[in-house]
Design a protein around this motif. Structure first.
Motif, PDB file in Angstrom:
ATOM      1  N   ASN A 192      57.030  33.016  33.380  1.00 25.76           N
ATOM      2  CA  ASN A 192      55.826  33.851  33.334  1.00 25.76           C
ATOM      3  C   ASN A 192      55.650  34.532  31.983  1.00 25.76           C
ATOM      4  O   ASN A 192      55.470  35.751  31.893  1.00 25.76           O
ATOM      5  CB  ASN A 192      55.842  34.890  34.460  1.00 25.76           C
ATOM      6  N   ALA A 193      55.682  33.734  30.927  1.00 28.51           N
ATOM      7  CA  ALA A 193      55.500  34.266  29.578  1.00 28.51           C
ATOM      8  C   ALA A 193      54.197  35.049  29.497  1.00 28.51           C
ATOM      9  O   ALA A 193      53.197  34.702  30.119  1.00 28.51           O
ATOM     10  CB  ALA A 193      55.491  33.133  28.563  1.00 28.51           C
ATOM     11  N   PHE A 194      54.226  36.114  28.697  1.00 29.07           N
ATOM     12  CA  PHE A 194      53.031  36.943  28.497  1.00 29.07           C
ATOM     13  C   PHE A 194      51.900  36.103  27.902  1.00 29.07           C
ATOM     14  O   PHE A 194      50.738  36.220  28.291  1.00 29.07           O
ATOM     15  CB  PHE A 194      53.373  38.122  27.582  1.00 29.07           C
ATOM     16  N   SER A 195      52.241  35.234  26.941  1.00 34.06           N
ATOM     17  CA  SER A 195      51.236  34.416  26.279  1.00 34.06           C
ATOM     18  C   SER A 195      51.818  33.039  25.993  1.00 34.06           C
ATOM     19  O   SER A 195      52.931  32.922  25.502  1.00 34.06           O
ATOM     20  CB  SER A 195      50.805  35.091  24.970  1.00 34.06           C
ATOM     21  N   LEU A 196      51.053  32.002  26.302  1.00 30.37           N
ATOM     22  CA  LEU A 196      51.441  30.619  26.020  1.00 30.37           C
ATOM     23  C   LEU A 196      50.211  29.872  25.544  1.00 30.37           C
ATOM     24  O   LEU A 196      49.221  29.768  26.267  1.00 30.37           O
ATOM     25  CB  LEU A 196      52.011  29.951  27.273  1.00 30.37           C
ATOM     26  N   ASN A 197      50.264  29.385  24.316  1.00 31.05           N
ATOM     27  CA  ASN A 197      49.168  28.603  23.750  1.00 31.05           C
ATOM     28  C   ASN A 197      49.732  27.276  23.265  1.00 31.05           C
ATOM     29  O   ASN A 197      50.684  27.260  22.482  1.00 31.05           O
ATOM     30  CB  ASN A 197      48.512  29.340  22.577  1.00 31.05           C
ATOM     31  N   VAL A 198      49.141  26.187  23.732  1.00 30.59           N
ATOM     32  CA  VAL A 198      49.598  24.854  23.359  1.00 30.59           C
ATOM     33  C   VAL A 198      48.410  24.024  22.911  1.00 30.59           C
ATOM     34  O   VAL A 198      47.384  23.995  23.586  1.00 30.59           O
ATOM     35  CB  VAL A 198      50.297  24.152  24.543  1.00 30.59           C
ATOM     36  N   ARG A 199      48.554  23.381  21.772  1.00 34.50           N
ATOM     37  CA  ARG A 199      47.541  22.439  21.282  1.00 34.50           C
ATOM     38  C   ARG A 199      48.147  21.045  21.376  1.00 34.50           C
ATOM     39  O   ARG A 199      49.322  20.850  21.069  1.00 34.50           O
ATOM     40  CB  ARG A 199      47.155  22.737  19.841  1.00 34.50           C
ATOM     41  N   TYR A 200      47.319  20.084  21.781  1.00 36.40           N
ATOM     42  CA  TYR A 200      47.780  18.710  21.981  1.00 36.40           C
ATOM     43  C   TYR A 200      47.058  17.746  21.057  1.00 36.40           C
ATOM     44  O   TYR A 200      45.903  17.954  20.709  1.00 36.40           O
ATOM     45  CB  TYR A 200      47.531  18.282  23.431  1.00 36.40           C
ATOM     46  N   ASN A 201      47.746  16.671  20.702  1.00 36.76           N
ATOM     47  CA  ASN A 201      47.137  15.575  19.975  1.00 36.76           C
ATOM     48  C   ASN A 201      46.141  14.898  20.912  1.00 36.76           C
ATOM     49  O   ASN A 201      46.506  14.504  22.026  1.00 36.76           O
ATOM     50  CB  ASN A 201      48.221  14.587  19.526  1.00 36.76           C
ATOM     51  N   SER A 202      44.904  14.763  20.475  1.00 33.63           N
ATOM     52  CA  SER A 202      43.862  14.227  21.357  1.00 33.63           C
ATOM     53  C   SER A 202      44.024  12.738  21.649  1.00 33.63           C
ATOM     54  O   SER A 202      43.561  12.253  22.678  1.00 33.63           O
ATOM     55  CB  SER A 202      42.482  14.494  20.764  1.00 33.63           C
ATOM     56  N   LYS A 203      44.705  12.015  20.797  1.00 33.16           N
ATOM     57  CA  LYS A 203      44.868  10.576  20.993  1.00 33.16           C
ATOM     58  C   LYS A 203      46.079  10.250  21.878  1.00 33.16           C
ATOM     59  O   LYS A 203      45.970   9.482  22.825  1.00 33.16           O
ATOM     60  CB  LYS A 203      45.013   9.871  19.644  1.00 33.16           C
ATOM     61  N   LEU A 204      47.242  10.828  21.553  1.00 32.63           N
ATOM     62  CA  LEU A 204      48.479  10.475  22.254  1.00 32.63           C
ATOM     63  C   LEU A 204      48.920  11.513  23.286  1.00 32.63           C
ATOM     64  O   LEU A 204      49.789  11.244  24.102  1.00 32.63           O
ATOM     65  CB  LEU A 204      49.608  10.249  21.242  1.00 32.63           C
TER      66      LEU A 204
END
Length: 51
Positions: A9-21
């Motif tokens: 239950n992290a206070f904040s989690l931001n993840v960006r992903y590669n749109s192709k893979l």
């Protein structure tokens, strides 16, 4: 690491992903907003698909 942040239950989690893979390219986690310098910032670069 992402699942661990969710489980904890992290206070904040931001993840960006590669749109192709679909792999994560940037992961930012802040487990507790009240504690300084416990944040985690990861950047994945030069990732290559193994065929």
């Amino acid at each position: 690491m992402i699942q661990d942040a969710i489980n904890r239950n992290a206070f904040s989690l931001n993840v960006r992903y590669n749109s192709k893979l679909g792999y994560p390219t940037q992961i930012d986690i802040d487990y507790n907003s009240q504690i300084a310098n416990e944040e985690i910032f990861l950047t994945i670069e030069n990732f290559q698909e193994i065929k």
